[in-house]
Design a protein around this motif. Structure first.
Motif, PDB file in Angstrom:
ATOM      1  N   VAL A  39       0.846  -1.194   0.000  1.00 33.67           N
ATOM      2  CA  VAL A  39       0.000   0.000   0.000  1.00 33.67           C
ATOM      3  C   VAL A  39       0.884   1.248   0.000  1.00 33.67           C
ATOM      4  N   SER A  40       1.854   1.285   0.926  1.00 34.33           N
ATOM      5  CA  SER A  40       2.758   2.424   0.952  1.00 34.33           C
ATOM      6  C   SER A  40       4.097   2.004   1.550  1.00 34.33           C
ATOM      7  N   PRO A  41       5.161   2.649   1.149  1.00 29.80           N
ATOM      8  CA  PRO A  41       5.175   3.677   0.099  1.00 29.80           C
ATOM      9  C   PRO A  41       4.857   3.059  -1.256  1.00 29.80           C
ATOM     10  N   ALA A  42       4.282   3.847  -2.119  1.00 31.41           N
ATOM     11  CA  ALA A  42       3.930   3.383  -3.462  1.00 31.41           C
ATOM     12  C   ALA A  42       5.194   3.168  -4.285  1.00 31.41           C
ATOM     13  N   ASN A  43       5.119   2.279  -5.245  1.00 29.03           N
ATOM     14  CA  ASN A  43       6.242   2.014  -6.123  1.00 29.03           C
ATOM     15  C   ASN A  43       6.668   3.302  -6.832  1.00 29.03           C
ATOM     16  N   GLY A  44       7.931   3.609  -6.755  1.00 28.53           N
ATOM     17  CA  GLY A  44       8.459   4.794  -7.424  1.00 28.53           C
ATOM     18  C   GLY A  44       8.338   6.078  -6.632  1.00 28.53           C
ATOM     19  N   ASP A  45       7.754   6.028  -5.431  1.00 31.80           N
ATOM     20  CA  ASP A  45       7.651   7.239  -4.598  1.00 31.80           C
ATOM     21  C   ASP A  45       9.039   7.819  -4.336  1.00 31.80           C
ATOM     22  N   GLU A  46       9.092   9.141  -4.276  1.00 38.03           N
ATOM     23  CA  GLU A  46      10.334   9.841  -3.946  1.00 38.03           C
ATOM     24  C   GLU A  46      10.096  10.705  -2.719  1.00 38.03           C
ATOM     25  N   GLY A  47      11.178  11.099  -2.076  1.00 40.76           N
ATOM     26  CA  GLY A  47      11.074  11.951  -0.908  1.00 40.76           C
ATOM     27  C   GLY A  47      10.526  11.213   0.302  1.00 40.76           C
ATOM     28  N   ILE A  48      10.780   9.938   0.389  1.00 39.81           N
ATOM     29  CA  ILE A  48      10.291   9.108   1.497  1.00 39.81           C
ATOM     30  C   ILE A  48      11.147   9.371   2.733  1.00 39.81           C
ATOM     31  N   SER A  49      10.525   9.363   3.884  1.00 37.22           N
ATOM     32  CA  SER A  49      11.212   9.559   5.159  1.00 37.22           C
ATOM     33  C   SER A  49      12.358   8.560   5.314  1.00 37.22           C
ATOM     34  N   ILE A  50      13.372   8.937   6.064  1.00 40.15           N
ATOM     35  CA  ILE A  50      14.482   8.030   6.337  1.00 40.15           C
ATOM     36  C   ILE A  50      14.039   6.863   7.221  1.00 40.15           C
ATOM     37  N   ASN A  51      12.883   7.029   7.880  1.00 39.25           N
ATOM     38  CA  ASN A  51      12.269   5.972   8.690  1.00 39.25           C
ATOM     39  C   ASN A  51      10.884   5.641   8.119  1.00 39.25           C
ATOM     40  N   PRO A  52      10.836   5.022   6.939  1.00 42.25           N
ATOM     41  CA  PRO A  52       9.538   4.804   6.295  1.00 42.25           C
ATOM     42  C   PRO A  52       8.695   3.755   7.023  1.00 42.25           C
ATOM     43  N   GLU A  53       7.382   3.932   6.905  1.00 45.06           N
ATOM     44  CA  GLU A  53       6.448   2.917   7.396  1.00 45.06           C
ATOM     45  C   GLU A  53       5.913   2.173   6.174  1.00 45.06           C
ATOM     46  N   PHE A  54       6.101   0.878   6.171  1.00 44.26           N
ATOM     47  CA  PHE A  54       5.624   0.032   5.083  1.00 44.26           C
ATOM     48  C   PHE A  54       4.251  -0.504   5.467  1.00 44.26           C
ATOM     49  N   GLU A  55       3.305  -0.417   4.536  1.00 40.77           N
ATOM     50  CA  GLU A  55       1.963  -0.921   4.769  1.00 40.77           C
ATOM     51  C   GLU A  55       1.575  -1.843   3.621  1.00 40.77           C
ATOM     52  N   TRP A  56       0.723  -2.825   3.916  1.00 44.38           N
ATOM     53  CA  TRP A  56       0.273  -3.787   2.912  1.00 44.38           C
ATOM     54  C   TRP A  56      -1.156  -4.204   3.218  1.00 44.38           C
ATOM     55  N   THR A  57      -1.782  -4.852   2.227  1.00 49.16           N
ATOM     56  CA  THR A  57      -3.167  -5.304   2.372  1.00 49.16           C
ATOM     57  C   THR A  57      -3.227  -6.580   3.209  1.00 49.16           C
ATOM     58  N   SER A  58      -4.382  -6.821   3.770  1.00 49.86           N
ATOM     59  CA  SER A  58      -4.614  -8.005   4.587  1.00 49.86           C
ATOM     60  C   SER A  58      -4.925  -9.211   3.698  1.00 49.86           C
ATOM     61  N   LEU A  59      -4.497 -10.379   4.149  1.00 48.39           N
ATOM     62  CA  LEU A  59      -4.870 -11.642   3.509  1.00 48.39           C
ATOM     63  C   LEU A  59      -5.646 -12.473   4.528  1.00 48.39           C
ATOM     64  N   ASP A  60      -6.830 -12.922   4.155  1.00 49.04           N
ATOM     65  CA  ASP A  60      -7.666 -13.690   5.080  1.00 49.04           C
ATOM     66  C   ASP A  60      -6.958 -14.924   5.627  1.00 49.04           C
ATOM     67  N   SER A  61      -6.130 -15.561   4.810  1.00 47.26           N
ATOM     68  CA  SER A  61      -5.502 -16.816   5.222  1.00 47.26           C
ATOM     69  C   SER A  61      -4.152 -16.631   5.918  1.00 47.26           C
ATOM     70  N   ALA A  62      -3.733 -15.390   6.147  1.00 48.91           N
ATOM     71  CA  ALA A  62      -2.428 -15.149   6.783  1.00 48.91           C
ATOM     72  C   ALA A  62      -2.569 -14.955   8.292  1.00 48.91           C
ATOM     73  N   ASP A  63      -1.683 -15.597   9.034  1.00 53.56           N
ATOM     74  CA  ASP A  63      -1.624 -15.418  10.487  1.00 53.56           C
ATOM     75  C   ASP A  63      -0.643 -14.311  10.862  1.00 53.56           C
ATOM     76  N   SER A  64       0.396 -14.171  10.034  1.00 52.49           N
ATOM     77  CA  SER A  64       1.404 -13.141  10.253  1.00 52.49           C
ATOM     78  C   SER A  64       2.072 -12.856   8.914  1.00 52.49           C
ATOM     79  N   TYR A  65       2.965 -11.872   8.915  1.00 55.00           N
ATOM     80  CA  TYR A  65       3.613 -11.442   7.680  1.00 55.00           C
ATOM     81  C   TYR A  65       5.124 -11.384   7.882  1.00 55.00           C
ATOM     82  N   ASN A  66       5.855 -11.551   6.802  1.00 56.29           N
ATOM     83  CA  ASN A  66       7.305 -11.393   6.777  1.00 56.29           C
ATOM     84  C   ASN A  66       7.622 -10.245   5.835  1.00 56.29           C
ATOM     85  N   ILE A  67       8.691  -9.517   6.130  1.00 52.73           N
ATOM     86  CA  ILE A  67       9.103  -8.422   5.248  1.00 52.73           C
ATOM     87  C   ILE A  67      10.607  -8.498   5.039  1.00 52.73           C
TER      88      ILE A  67
END
Length: 170
Positions: free
Chosen positions: A109-137
């Motif tokens: 979800v964010s940051p969007a692909n190709g975004d510029e000017g992103i904070s040095i401490n970015p927050e990564f967000e993604w969509t939910s999956l019904d079948s997922a218990d947890s996520y890896n990044i």
């Protein structure tokens, strides 16, 4: 005069191969050509006895079939079989093969692909999956992920903040 008809032999299944895992939700099915066949019937089921058929297709011309999107679910074991048909009748079902579908990746979800000017401490967000218990990044400086700068597992939320502390812990 004594006459009889033979039954069409069952085709050999090729792909997805038996017991394959991480199969996409839209696999291409492939099987052996039978010389006397006009077309083929196919069934996909969640059980070995084919009492829970989730998709069936008749009169398939040729030896491949692309299942339409939306018929298979993530992380599910399926069984599939094929039989040949012609003007004389219907052949025997093949020996069934099984496969298990993969768990799709969530959509960023964010940051969007190709975004510029992103904070040095970015927050990564993604969509939910019904079948997922947890996520890896995994976060890398290159698209091939040869230079991974951070990796976290079993994240139980839909976001992750990359901080300088996180990077120093690597």
């Amino acid at each position: 005069t004594y006459t009889f008809k033979t039954i069409l032999a069952a085709p050999q299944l090729y792909a997805p191969a038996d017991d394959t895992t991480d199969v996409t939700l839209t696999p291409e099915f492939n099987w052996e050509n039978k010389a006397d066949a006009d077309d083929y019937d196919m069934e996909i089921s969640t059980d070995e006895m084919f009492s829970q058929t989730v998709h069936s297709k008749t009169s398939i011309i040729g030896t491949t079939y692309d299942i339409p999107d939306g018929n298979l679910k993530q992380v599910t074991e399926y069984h599939w079989r094929v039989r040949a048909t012609n003007s004389e009748g219907t052949g025997l079902w093949s020996e069934p093969f099984s496969f298990t579908t993969l768990l799709k990746a969530p959509n960023p979800v964010s940051p969007a692909n190709g975004d510029e000017g992103i904070s040095i401490n970015p927050e990564f967000e993604w969509t939910s999956l019904d079948s997922a218990d947890s996520y890896n990044i995994r976060i890398a400086t290159d698209t091939a992920f040869n230079n991974i700068v951070h990796s976290s597992t079993e994240i139980d939320s839909l976001n992750f903040e990359l901080t300088s502390d996180t990077l120093e812990a690597e």
